[in-house]
Design a protein around this motif. Structure first.
Motif, PDB file in Angstrom:
ATOM      1  N   CYS A   1       0.824  -1.206   0.000  1.00  0.00           N
ATOM      2  CA  CYS A   1       0.000   0.000   0.000  1.00  0.00           C
ATOM      3  C   CYS A   1       0.864   1.265   0.000  1.00  0.00           C
ATOM      4  O   CYS A   1       2.026   1.229   0.419  1.00  0.00           O
ATOM      5  N   PRO A   2       0.312   2.382  -0.475  1.00  0.00           N
ATOM      6  CA  PRO A   2       1.063   3.642  -0.463  1.00  0.00           C
ATOM      7  C   PRO A   2       1.436   4.041   0.962  1.00  0.00           C
ATOM      8  O   PRO A   2       0.723   3.744   1.920  1.00  0.00           O
ATOM      9  N   SER A   3       2.578   4.692   1.090  1.00  0.00           N
ATOM     10  CA  SER A   3       3.032   5.199   2.385  1.00  0.00           C
ATOM     11  C   SER A   3       3.739   6.537   2.162  1.00  0.00           C
ATOM     12  O   SER A   3       3.849   7.014   1.025  1.00  0.00           O
ATOM     13  N   GLU A   4       4.214   7.115   3.238  1.00  0.00           N
ATOM     14  CA  GLU A   4       4.898   8.408   3.132  1.00  0.00           C
ATOM     15  C   GLU A   4       6.200   8.302   2.347  1.00  0.00           C
ATOM     16  O   GLU A   4       6.693   9.300   1.810  1.00  0.00           O
ATOM     17  N   THR A   5       6.774   7.116   2.277  1.00  0.00           N
ATOM     18  CA  THR A   5       8.037   6.936   1.568  1.00  0.00           C
ATOM     19  C   THR A   5       7.855   6.459   0.133  1.00  0.00           C
ATOM     20  O   THR A   5       8.841   6.264  -0.591  1.00  0.00           O
ATOM     21  N   THR A   6       6.609   6.267  -0.298  1.00  0.00           N
ATOM     22  CA  THR A   6       6.354   5.796  -1.659  1.00  0.00           C
ATOM     23  C   THR A   6       6.841   6.816  -2.688  1.00  0.00           C
ATOM     24  O   THR A   6       6.597   8.014  -2.552  1.00  0.00           O
TER      25      THR A   6
ATOM     26  N   GLY B   1      -3.270   3.849  -4.733  1.00  0.00           N
ATOM     27  CA  GLY B   1      -3.742   4.847  -3.779  1.00  0.00           C
ATOM     28  C   GLY B   1      -4.532   5.899  -4.529  1.00  0.00           C
ATOM     29  O   GLY B   1      -5.517   5.591  -5.204  1.00  0.00           O
ATOM     30  N   ASN B   2      -4.095   7.140  -4.466  1.00  0.00           N
ATOM     31  CA  ASN B   2      -4.735   8.231  -5.204  1.00  0.00           C
ATOM     32  C   ASN B   2      -3.907   8.673  -6.399  1.00  0.00           C
ATOM     33  O   ASN B   2      -4.173   9.729  -6.986  1.00  0.00           O
ATOM     34  N   THR B   3      -2.903   7.896  -6.771  1.00  0.00           N
ATOM     35  CA  THR B   3      -2.003   8.271  -7.852  1.00  0.00           C
ATOM     36  C   THR B   3      -2.278   7.445  -9.105  1.00  0.00           C
ATOM     37  O   THR B   3      -2.486   6.233  -9.028  1.00  0.00           O
ATOM     38  N   THR B   4      -2.285   8.128 -10.238  1.00  0.00           N
ATOM     39  CA  THR B   4      -2.488   7.462 -11.523  1.00  0.00           C
ATOM     40  C   THR B   4      -1.140   7.263 -12.207  1.00  0.00           C
ATOM     41  O   THR B   4      -0.308   8.169 -12.252  1.00  0.00           O
ATOM     42  N   LEU B   5      -0.924   6.057 -12.724  1.00  0.00           N
ATOM     43  CA  LEU B   5       0.324   5.725 -13.382  1.00  0.00           C
ATOM     44  C   LEU B   5       0.073   5.210 -14.787  1.00  0.00           C
ATOM     45  O   LEU B   5      -0.987   4.639 -15.071  1.00  0.00           O
TER      46      LEU B   5
END
Length: 279
Positions: free
Chosen positions: A220-225, A243-247
């Motif tokens: 899962c996404p984290s602060e260090t992602t 998470g909330n990011t599109t790739l």
């Protein structure tokens, strides 16, 4: 123009789906979630470029399994669960951590009973644990064997043939075919049951070795992602969500798990591979 009967179309589609789940990365994962494959632009390959998935979590305060919503404390009818190791699964909606299913623990005696290690445990397709044991050198020697992918299995033992996404039982009449439903069944990973909250958070499934088997966890996404933008060499327009990011296809994600690499390969999920051996 040659007309193909409707039942033949369904038969061919079913065969293609079965082959696809065993041969294509993430195909078994997406098929279990009810996603629809997008045909590849390259007609020479069976594997889709991407999938279109249904809305897996319309309401974050509910649990969902196969498109059906379950409120807090409600239980999935057992006849709807295509996995004998998932028993008495009920929805739990906590104030933190998101909705999840909790199931009864299934402890198989053959795992803990050291006396059975000298025996051959026999299985049934619809059972999670062994349903019998064959003990004694003479009795074991009389069992028929199945030769599969370079390995030998005794009558009653279970195995997963390569490139099939199926689990099978060795029988005296085994002929190498995985199409007989009395001998083989599709593997169900229980993704929605075991990783309900991870799906809600758009996390990435983590696989070991290849992406044709069941995921062992989710990243899962984290602060260090961090997102490392790559090059979409295949020219695929579909995108992944982490998470909330599109790739885009070809983009990579750095995650906290050691020896795990994640990337957008077959949208819409980012997927990860963990090395089987890691220093």
């Amino acid at each position: 123009m040659k007309v193909v009967p409707h039942f033949m179309v369904l038969l061919m589609l079913g065969c293609a789906r079965a082959d696809m789940a065993g041969e294509c990365d993430l195909a078994g994962f997406y098929t279990e979630l009810g996603c629809t494959p997008t045909p590849s632009g390259d007609n020479s390959t069976l594997c889709p470029d991407s999938f279109t998935c249904p809305e897996l979590h319309p309401d974050p305060a509910m649990c969902y399994y196969r498109g059906i919503a379950y409120s807090d404390k409600s239980t999935i009818p057992q006849n709807l669960i295509n996995n004998p190791c998932s028993q008495a699964c009920s929805c739990q909606v906590a104030s933190s951590g998101g909705p999840r299913f909790e199931c009864a623990a299934v402890d198989c005696v053959e795992v803990f009973d050291s006396d059975l290690r000298q025996c051959v445990s026999t299985y049934d397709l619809e059972a999670c644990c062994s349903t019998g044991n064959v003990c004694g050198n003479d009795a074991i020697a009389n069992l028929k064997t199945c030769e599969v992918d370079g390995k030998s299995y005794r009558e009653g033992e279970s195995f997963e043939p390569k490139n099939t996404h199926k689990t099978c039982i060795c029988t005296a009449g085994w002929d190498g075919s995985t199409d007989n439903p009395s001998v083989c069944r599709d593997i169900n990973c229980g993704i929605e049951i075991h990783y309900q909250n991870k799906l809600l958070d758009n996390c990435a499934p983590v696989f070991v070795g290849n992406k044709k088997s069941c995921p062992i966890s989710f990243a899962c996404p984290s602060e260090t992602t961090k997102i490392v933008r790559g090059v979409n060499l295949r020219g695929i327009n579909a995108q992944c969500v982490f998470g909330n990011t599109t790739l885009g296809v070809g983009d990579e994600v750095t995650v906290d798990e050691r020896c795990t690499t994640c990337s957008c390969e077959v949208p819409p999920f980012v997927s990860c591979t963990m090395k089987a051996a890691c220093n």
